[in-house]
Write a protein that holds these residues in place. Structure first.
Motif, PDB file in Angstrom:
ATOM      1  N   GLU A 206       0.829  -1.201   0.000  1.00 51.63           N
ATOM      2  CA  GLU A 206       0.000   0.000   0.000  1.00 51.63           C
ATOM      3  C   GLU A 206       0.862   1.250   0.000  1.00 51.63           C
ATOM      4  O   GLU A 206       1.891   1.307   0.663  1.00 51.63           O
ATOM      5  CB  GLU A 206      -0.930  -0.006   1.214  1.00 51.63           C
ATOM      6  N   GLU A 207       0.405   2.222  -0.757  1.00 51.85           N
ATOM      7  CA  GLU A 207       1.092   3.507  -0.824  1.00 51.85           C
ATOM      8  C   GLU A 207       0.833   4.291   0.461  1.00 51.85           C
ATOM      9  O   GLU A 207      -0.221   4.134   1.081  1.00 51.85           O
ATOM     10  CB  GLU A 207       0.570   4.320  -2.022  1.00 51.85           C
ATOM     11  N   PRO A 208       1.763   5.161   0.840  1.00 49.18           N
ATOM     12  CA  PRO A 208       1.503   6.031   1.983  1.00 49.18           C
ATOM     13  C   PRO A 208       0.279   6.923   1.719  1.00 49.18           C
ATOM     14  O   PRO A 208      -0.002   7.281   0.580  1.00 49.18           O
ATOM     15  CB  PRO A 208       2.769   6.883   2.082  1.00 49.18           C
ATOM     16  N   ILE A 209      -0.422   7.253   2.759  1.00 57.57           N
ATOM     17  CA  ILE A 209      -1.597   8.123   2.654  1.00 57.57           C
ATOM     18  C   ILE A 209      -1.140   9.509   2.194  1.00 57.57           C
ATOM     19  O   ILE A 209      -0.179  10.065   2.729  1.00 57.57           O
ATOM     20  CB  ILE A 209      -2.313   8.234   4.018  1.00 57.57           C
ATOM     21  N   SER A 210      -1.849  10.059   1.224  1.00 61.79           N
ATOM     22  CA  SER A 210      -1.484  11.398   0.733  1.00 61.79           C
ATOM     23  C   SER A 210      -2.728  12.262   0.538  1.00 61.79           C
ATOM     24  O   SER A 210      -2.827  13.025  -0.404  1.00 61.79           O
ATOM     25  CB  SER A 210      -0.696  11.283  -0.577  1.00 61.79           C
ATOM     26  N   LYS A 211      -3.671  12.120   1.444  1.00 63.74           N
ATOM     27  CA  LYS A 211      -4.865  12.963   1.399  1.00 63.74           C
ATOM     28  C   LYS A 211      -5.000  13.686   2.731  1.00 63.74           C
ATOM     29  O   LYS A 211      -4.228  13.451   3.654  1.00 63.74           O
ATOM     30  CB  LYS A 211      -6.105  12.138   1.076  1.00 63.74           C
ATOM     31  N   GLY A 212      -5.981  14.562   2.820  1.00 64.82           N
ATOM     32  CA  GLY A 212      -6.165  15.334   4.042  1.00 64.82           C
ATOM     33  C   GLY A 212      -4.942  16.197   4.318  1.00 64.82           C
ATOM     34  O   GLY A 212      -4.318  16.718   3.397  1.00 64.82           O
ATOM     35  N   LEU A 213      -4.594  16.325   5.578  1.00 64.46           N
ATOM     36  CA  LEU A 213      -3.406  17.102   5.950  1.00 64.46           C
ATOM     37  C   LEU A 213      -2.124  16.485   5.411  1.00 64.46           C
ATOM     38  O   LEU A 213      -1.124  17.172   5.223  1.00 64.46           O
ATOM     39  CB  LEU A 213      -3.299  17.232   7.472  1.00 64.46           C
ATOM     40  N   TYR A 214      -2.159  15.185   5.148  1.00 65.81           N
ATOM     41  CA  TYR A 214      -0.966  14.485   4.643  1.00 65.81           C
ATOM     42  C   TYR A 214      -0.625  14.905   3.210  1.00 65.81           C
ATOM     43  O   TYR A 214       0.474  14.665   2.753  1.00 65.81           O
ATOM     44  CB  TYR A 214      -1.155  12.968   4.746  1.00 65.81           C
ATOM     45  N   ARG A 215      -1.569  15.550   2.553  1.00 67.40           N
ATOM     46  CA  ARG A 215      -1.307  16.079   1.216  1.00 67.40           C
ATOM     47  C   ARG A 215      -0.450  17.345   1.304  1.00 67.40           C
ATOM     48  O   ARG A 215       0.318  17.647   0.416  1.00 67.40           O
ATOM     49  CB  ARG A 215      -2.641  16.395   0.541  1.00 67.40           C
ATOM     50  N   VAL A 216      -0.585  18.058   2.414  1.00 69.28           N
ATOM     51  CA  VAL A 216       0.084  19.344   2.597  1.00 69.28           C
ATOM     52  C   VAL A 216       1.403  19.218   3.344  1.00 69.28           C
ATOM     53  O   VAL A 216       2.369  19.908   3.045  1.00 69.28           O
ATOM     54  CB  VAL A 216      -0.855  20.318   3.358  1.00 69.28           C
ATOM     55  N   ILE A 217       1.434  18.335   4.326  1.00 66.21           N
ATOM     56  CA  ILE A 217       2.604  18.188   5.189  1.00 66.21           C
ATOM     57  C   ILE A 217       2.837  16.701   5.434  1.00 66.21           C
ATOM     58  O   ILE A 217       1.886  15.937   5.544  1.00 66.21           O
ATOM     59  CB  ILE A 217       2.416  18.980   6.500  1.00 66.21           C
ATOM     60  N   LYS A 218       4.098  16.315   5.512  1.00 64.59           N
ATOM     61  CA  LYS A 218       4.431  14.893   5.580  1.00 64.59           C
ATOM     62  C   LYS A 218       4.040  14.217   6.902  1.00 64.59           C
ATOM     63  O   LYS A 218       3.576  13.095   6.920  1.00 64.59           O
ATOM     64  CB  LYS A 218       5.929  14.721   5.346  1.00 64.59           C
ATOM     65  N   HIS A 219       4.248  14.883   7.992  1.00 67.36           N
ATOM     66  CA  HIS A 219       3.965  14.297   9.306  1.00 67.36           C
ATOM     67  C   HIS A 219       3.119  15.262  10.137  1.00 67.36           C
ATOM     68  O   HIS A 219       3.587  15.779  11.163  1.00 67.36           O
ATOM     69  CB  HIS A 219       5.267  13.981  10.040  1.00 67.36           C
ATOM     70  N   PRO A 220       1.869  15.491   9.728  1.00 73.32           N
ATOM     71  CA  PRO A 220       1.073  16.504  10.431  1.00 73.32           C
ATOM     72  C   PRO A 220       0.816  16.178  11.894  1.00 73.32           C
ATOM     73  O   PRO A 220       0.784  17.077  12.732  1.00 73.32           O
ATOM     74  CB  PRO A 220      -0.232  16.550   9.632  1.00 73.32           C
ATOM     75  N   ASN A 221       0.650  14.908  12.226  1.00 67.39           N
ATOM     76  CA  ASN A 221       0.365  14.571  13.610  1.00 67.39           C
ATOM     77  C   ASN A 221       1.513  14.970  14.533  1.00 67.39           C
ATOM     78  O   ASN A 221       1.293  15.424  15.651  1.00 67.39           O
ATOM     79  CB  ASN A 221       0.049  13.078  13.738  1.00 67.39           C
ATOM     80  N   TYR A 222       2.748  14.823  14.077  1.00 67.95           N
ATOM     81  CA  TYR A 222       3.890  15.202  14.905  1.00 67.95           C
ATOM     82  C   TYR A 222       3.930  16.709  15.121  1.00 67.95           C
ATOM     83  O   TYR A 222       4.301  17.183  16.197  1.00 67.95           O
ATOM     84  CB  TYR A 222       5.201  14.737  14.281  1.00 67.95           C
TER      85      TYR A 222
END
Length: 169
Positions: free
Chosen positions: A107-123
């Motif tokens: 599976e590809e890494p998720i690239s939607k939501g905030l993950y589309r804008v920034i690589k590690h938004p949760n951190y």
């Protein structure tokens, strides 16, 4: 006001424990689908960091007399915004959200939501939470120390996560 802060503190602790329960369930689900885990050797650092964070807030809140601070309402507003962003991250990742590094091989890494804008938004969100949450409890020493400790742990975590995502194990 102090009763409300104690209720907020208990809510936050229960929220984090609930997230660990969700993470454990998601981990099991991912492992059943062939996910591999990496970075187990540094995971304890997150547990220690976040556990001591809440102990530190509790101690500072208990040991210092409560004084009304004009930063409270801006910090509370920032807290609510961060909570929304945090929930958005968790919802975006769905069953793939975890406190550990788990990668599903095909599976590809998720690239939607905030993950589309920034690589590690949760951190990034957690970094700001480690500043904002202590300010709510007038735990200013905690607000200074723990974001720095978080960044130190991320110097190990992010490279391990990036490597795992690139290799997709």
């Amino acid at each position: 006001m102090e009763i409300l802060l104690i209720a907020l503190y208990l809510f936050l602790v229960l929220q984090r424990v609930g997230e660990l329960v969700i993470a454990r369930s998601n981990r099991r689900w991912m492992l059943e689908r062939g996910a591999r885990e990496v970075g187990e050797n540094h995971y304890f650092l997150f547990i220690v960091l976040h556990s001591l964070f809440f102990v530190s807030i509790g101690l500072e809140f208990y040991l210092t007399p409560f004084q009304w601070n004009p930063l409270f309402y801006p910090a509370l507003s920032a807290f609510f915004i961060l909570q929304i962003l945090r929930i958005w991250c968790i919802a975006t990742l769905g069953r793939r959200w975890n406190t550990r590094i788990l990668v599903l091989p095909d599976e590809e890494p998720i690239s939607k939501g905030l993950y589309r804008v920034i690589k590690h938004p949760n951190y990034v969100i957690v970094f700001f939470e480690l500043i904002v949450i202590p300010v709510l409890f007038h735990a200013y020493l905690t607000a200074l120390i723990f974001p720095f400790l978080h960044l130190m742990v991320l110097t190990v975590r992010i490279p391990a996560e990036e490597k795992a995502l690139q290799e997709r194990i």
